[in-house]
Design a protein around this motif. Structure first.
Motif, PDB file in Angstrom:
ATOM      1  N   SER A 393      -2.800   2.537   1.655  1.00 34.73           N
ATOM      2  CA  SER A 393      -3.076   1.110   1.482  1.00 34.73           C
ATOM      3  C   SER A 393      -3.729   0.533   2.724  1.00 34.73           C
ATOM      4  O   SER A 393      -3.156   0.589   3.820  1.00 34.73           O
ATOM      5  N   GLY A 394      -4.939  -0.011   2.569  1.00 37.31           N
ATOM      6  CA  GLY A 394      -5.552  -0.799   3.625  1.00 37.31           C
ATOM      7  C   GLY A 394      -4.814  -2.120   3.736  1.00 37.31           C
ATOM      8  O   GLY A 394      -4.662  -2.834   2.746  1.00 37.31           O
ATOM      9  N   ASP A 395      -4.346  -2.466   4.936  1.00 39.82           N
ATOM     10  CA  ASP A 395      -3.453  -3.624   5.049  1.00 39.82           C
ATOM     11  C   ASP A 395      -4.169  -4.959   5.190  1.00 39.82           C
ATOM     12  O   ASP A 395      -3.525  -5.994   5.393  1.00 39.82           O
ATOM     13  N   ALA A 396      -5.508  -4.965   5.058  1.00 37.95           N
ATOM     14  CA  ALA A 396      -6.259  -6.225   5.066  1.00 37.95           C
ATOM     15  C   ALA A 396      -6.816  -6.548   3.680  1.00 37.95           C
ATOM     16  O   ALA A 396      -7.696  -7.390   3.544  1.00 37.95           O
ATOM     17  N   ASP A 397      -6.305  -5.883   2.661  1.00 36.34           N
ATOM     18  CA  ASP A 397      -6.721  -6.131   1.277  1.00 36.34           C
ATOM     19  C   ASP A 397      -5.818  -7.198   0.672  1.00 36.34           C
ATOM     20  O   ASP A 397      -4.601  -7.049   0.656  1.00 36.34           O
ATOM     21  N   GLY A 398      -6.428  -8.275   0.149  1.00 36.02           N
ATOM     22  CA  GLY A 398      -5.665  -9.340  -0.475  1.00 36.02           C
ATOM     23  C   GLY A 398      -5.659  -9.279  -1.988  1.00 36.02           C
ATOM     24  O   GLY A 398      -5.196 -10.207  -2.644  1.00 36.02           O
ATOM     25  N   ASN A 427      -5.741   8.073  20.104  1.00 37.98           N
ATOM     26  CA  ASN A 427      -4.759   7.333  20.903  1.00 37.98           C
ATOM     27  C   ASN A 427      -4.591   5.880  20.488  1.00 37.98           C
ATOM     28  O   ASN A 427      -4.055   5.078  21.246  1.00 37.98           O
ATOM     29  N   GLN A 428      -5.059   5.534  19.293  1.00 40.49           N
ATOM     30  CA  GLN A 428      -4.864   4.202  18.742  1.00 40.49           C
ATOM     31  C   GLN A 428      -4.077   4.313  17.440  1.00 40.49           C
ATOM     32  O   GLN A 428      -4.214   5.303  16.713  1.00 40.49           O
ATOM     33  N   VAL A 429      -3.262   3.305  17.151  1.00 42.77           N
ATOM     34  CA  VAL A 429      -2.514   3.309  15.901  1.00 42.77           C
ATOM     35  C   VAL A 429      -3.486   3.181  14.740  1.00 42.77           C
ATOM     36  O   VAL A 429      -4.216   2.195  14.632  1.00 42.77           O
ATOM     37  N   GLY A 430      -3.505   4.193  13.879  1.00 45.05           N
ATOM     38  CA  GLY A 430      -4.363   4.147  12.702  1.00 45.05           C
ATOM     39  C   GLY A 430      -3.692   3.453  11.535  1.00 45.05           C
ATOM     40  O   GLY A 430      -4.354   2.965  10.620  1.00 45.05           O
ATOM     41  N   GLY A 431      -2.361   3.395  11.579  1.00 43.32           N
ATOM     42  CA  GLY A 431      -1.584   2.777  10.507  1.00 43.32           C
ATOM     43  C   GLY A 431      -0.151   3.248  10.604  1.00 43.32           C
ATOM     44  O   GLY A 431       0.300   3.706  11.665  1.00 43.32           O
ATOM     45  N   TRP A 432       0.568   3.138   9.510  1.00 41.53           N
ATOM     46  CA  TRP A 432       1.970   3.541   9.472  1.00 41.53           C
ATOM     47  C   TRP A 432       2.212   4.377   8.223  1.00 41.53           C
ATOM     48  O   TRP A 432       1.491   4.237   7.231  1.00 41.53           O
ATOM     49  N   THR A 433       3.224   5.222   8.283  1.00 42.66           N
ATOM     50  CA  THR A 433       3.465   6.114   7.159  1.00 42.66           C
ATOM     51  C   THR A 433       4.948   6.414   7.012  1.00 42.66           C
ATOM     52  O   THR A 433       5.710   6.326   7.983  1.00 42.66           O
ATOM     53  N   GLU A 434       5.330   6.755   5.798  1.00 43.04           N
ATOM     54  CA  GLU A 434       6.682   7.200   5.496  1.00 43.04           C
ATOM     55  C   GLU A 434       6.577   8.304   4.452  1.00 43.04           C
ATOM     56  O   GLU A 434       5.803   8.196   3.498  1.00 43.04           O
ATOM     57  N   ILE A 435       7.358   9.366   4.667  1.00 47.14           N
ATOM     58  CA  ILE A 435       7.299  10.519   3.771  1.00 47.14           C
ATOM     59  C   ILE A 435       8.589  10.590   2.964  1.00 47.14           C
ATOM     60  O   ILE A 435       9.693  10.610   3.533  1.00 47.14           O
ATOM     61  N   TYR A 436       8.435  10.620   1.649  1.00 46.08           N
ATOM     62  CA  TYR A 436       9.571  10.689   0.739  1.00 46.08           C
ATOM     63  C   TYR A 436       9.626  12.070   0.088  1.00 46.08           C
ATOM     64  O   TYR A 436       8.692  12.862   0.190  1.00 46.08           O
ATOM     65  N   GLU A 437      10.712  12.340  -0.585  1.00 48.66           N
ATOM     66  CA  GLU A 437      10.794  13.535  -1.408  1.00 48.66           C
ATOM     67  C   GLU A 437       9.834  13.374  -2.587  1.00 48.66           C
ATOM     68  O   GLU A 437      10.057  12.589  -3.483  1.00 48.66           O
ATOM     69  N   GLY A 438       8.700  14.089  -2.524  1.00 41.63           N
ATOM     70  CA  GLY A 438       7.753  14.063  -3.624  1.00 41.63           C
ATOM     71  C   GLY A 438       6.577  13.131  -3.455  1.00 41.63           C
ATOM     72  O   GLY A 438       5.661  13.144  -4.286  1.00 41.63           O
ATOM     73  N   LEU A 439       6.532  12.332  -2.369  1.00 39.27           N
ATOM     74  CA  LEU A 439       5.429  11.366  -2.227  1.00 39.27           C
ATOM     75  C   LEU A 439       5.288  10.945  -0.771  1.00 39.27           C
ATOM     76  O   LEU A 439       6.289  10.743  -0.078  1.00 39.27           O
ATOM     77  N   THR A 443      -0.284   3.505   5.400  1.00 38.68           N
ATOM     78  CA  THR A 443      -1.138   2.329   5.519  1.00 38.68           C
ATOM     79  C   THR A 443      -2.263   2.636   6.507  1.00 38.68           C
ATOM     80  O   THR A 443      -2.151   3.541   7.342  1.00 38.68           O
ATOM     81  N   VAL A 444      -3.342   1.874   6.399  1.00 35.99           N
ATOM     82  CA  VAL A 444      -4.459   1.987   7.329  1.00 35.99           C
ATOM     83  C   VAL A 444      -4.668   0.618   7.960  1.00 35.99           C
ATOM     84  O   VAL A 444      -4.976  -0.355   7.266  1.00 35.99           O
ATOM     85  N   ARG A 445      -4.462   0.561   9.265  1.00 29.10           N
ATOM     86  CA  ARG A 445      -4.486  -0.714   9.986  1.00 29.10           C
ATOM     87  C   ARG A 445      -5.877  -1.326   9.995  1.00 29.10           C
ATOM     88  O   ARG A 445      -6.852  -0.688  10.394  1.00 29.10           O
ATOM     89  N   GLY A 446      -5.971  -2.561   9.508  1.00 37.14           N
ATOM     90  CA  GLY A 446      -7.223  -3.292   9.535  1.00 37.14           C
ATOM     91  C   GLY A 446      -8.205  -2.934   8.440  1.00 37.14           C
ATOM     92  O   GLY A 446      -9.329  -3.442   8.432  1.00 37.14           O
TER      93      GLY A 446
END
Length: 475
Positions: A393-398, A427-439, A443-446
């Motif tokens: 998910s791009g986090d600047a999408d409305g 060396n820059q934050v590209g986004g955030w992520t979480e890994i689940y069982e099966g998925l 996110t992609v910052r900006g």
């Protein structure tokens, strides 16, 4: 007994060798019947080392429906790389206009449609890319049954897409043993999982299954209620609407509906649009297209949220480009793909359709007959089947914002394997992520609605990590 077994093994070996030789010959010739689809060179195209093909695959002879594709093989060692199929959404928008020409494809279109230049972050450096204009009526894909424009929907689109994949693999048999991944964005959040369901059903009935390994979708439409709720929450949390308008939307609009046409909801939605002002709601921190000569309104029909909203505004000022992003690129596509010499080189518009090629088909968009309320049940089936599943998910999408995706995925109640962490690029934050069982969720910052367009480096990192089956890199 021993002799009989030996003969049987020898026969099997001979058959296997013959089939292998057939695949090699087919690959050398571009596949069974594929050489006729080989693109020699597009007008204004720079020199490239890879082969590319385009043309039509008939998916329904009775109705005369044929889908248009464009295959750009990998830059190096294409025979060793997977096949990635890309879908854009809408419903009714072109994967050639968006995915191929301004997101993940090897070419970008020059201003005024005069030619092409290379995209250094093209995904065909790591995979063979197959762009599909789906359903019939989108882009160059056509139907000889005019009523199809008014009866398209999720169900027929998925069945036609399956027929396309089967017949395309017959034309390119050397891809039959490749790993195949389905990717896309926006309303491809319906197209991709629904095609997966069709493929899984097909595979359960055939001796020659399609080698589907996984999916990756971005800013994807998933669940009607949670997508709608997540959207208005995003608008409020990003100061795009007032507290009072937020309350009015929740009170006046039925978020459980695919479309609320009530007068009260319409009025509230229009007021929310007024409060948002002249922004590109698909990329809230980016510039808008100021091209007063534009042939179409970018993003206007890509996805339906609240009724009668227009998600792009033209302002007559100088285009300000940020980090190489040009908000007017689809206007260049409208010019380029309507050029007769381009269509001839692409083996496109061979039936001389009676309308111009457009980025999005408004008739299909307005007359979509069946649309699943939620795709979450298919996610459960895909997870149970052991497919690799990434949602980003791009986090600047409305329009299909990160909150909508998080709310929807939360309904799966998945167990967390790797908790939320920032991933890095240079060396820059590209986004955030979480890994689940099966998925995996990332996110992609900006980034806006079109992640590979607004953040091409980060988008390229997504596909590299996804294909490797590796987590996005921590610092």
């Amino acid at each position: 007994m021993v002799i009989a077994m030996a003969v049987g093994k020898r026969e099997i070996l001979l058959v296997a060798m013959a089939y292998y030789l057939f695949l090699l010959v087919s690959a050398g010739k571009g596949g069974g019947g594929a050489e006729a689809d080989r693109i020699i060179k597009l007008p204004g195209q720079p020199k490239v080392s890879f082969k590319h093909y385009s043309g039509y695959v008939t998916v329904n002879k009775e109705a005369g429906r044929a889908l248009f594709y464009w295959l750009t093989e990998a830059v190096s060692l294409p025979e060793s790389k997977p096949l990635v199929i890309w879908f854009n959404g809408g419903p009714g928008c072109s994967s050639i206009a968006y995915g191929a020409s301004e997101e993940i494809g090897p070419f970008r279109i020059k201003k005024k449609g005069t030619g092409l230049y290379l995209n250094k972050f093209s995904w065909n450096t790591v995979a063979n890319l197959l762009f599909l204009e789906s359903p019939a009526g989108v882009g160059f894909s056509y139907t000889n049954t005019s009523s199809d424009f008014y009866t398209s929907g999720d169900t027929r689109t998925a069945k036609d897409a399956l027929e396309f994949v089967i017949r395309w693999l017959d034309r390119f048999p050397h891809y039959k043993q490749r790993e195949i991944y389905l990717t896309g964005e926006s309303f491809a959040g319906h197209y991709v999982p629904q095609l997966v369901k069709e493929i899984m059903t097909y595979n359960s009935r055939t001796k020659f299954p399609i080698n589907l390994k996984g999916i990756m979708v971005g800013n994807a439409v998933i669940d009607t209620y949670y997508d709608n709720l997540g959207t208005v929450d995003y608008w409020l949390s990003h100061a795009l609407i007032s507290d009072e308008t937020y309350k009015q939307i929740l009170n006046k609009c039925d978020l459980h509906k695919l479309e609320d046409d009530s007068n009260e909801c319409n009025a509230t939605s229009k007021y929310a649009e007024k409060e948002q002002g002249n922004i590109d709601i698909y990329n809230i921190y980016g510039p808008t297209c100021g091209d007063s000569t534009a042939t179409s309104t970018p993003h206007n029909h890509r996805i339906q949220r609240f009724p009668h909203r227009s998600f792009s505004v033209f302002i007559n000022n100088k285009i300000k480009q940020i980090s190489g992003y040009d908000p007017c690129t689809e206007n260049y596509a409208e010019i380029y793909y309507n050029r007769p010499d381009v269509q001839k080189a692409l083996h496109a518009n061979t039936t001389q359709i009676s309308y111009n090629w457009t980025s999005c088909n408004e008739i299909l968009f307005k007359n979509w007959t069946d649309r699943a309320y939620s795709i979450l049940p298919i996610y459960k089936e895909m997870i149970a089947a052991g497919l690799r599943i990434w949602v980003f998910s791009g986090d600047a999408d409305g329009v299909v914002p990160v909150t909508a995706t998080k709310y929807s995925l939360a309904q799966l109640n998945l167990t967390t394997k790797t908790p939320w962490y920032p991933w890095y690029l240079n060396n820059q934050v590209g986004g955030w992520t979480e890994i689940y069982e099966g998925l995996t969720f990332a996110t992609v910052r900006g980034a806006g609605h079109e992640v590979p367009s607004t953040r091409p480096k980060e988008g390229f990192q997504l596909i590299k990590s996804f294909l490797r089956g590796a987590p996005l890199p921590p610092k």
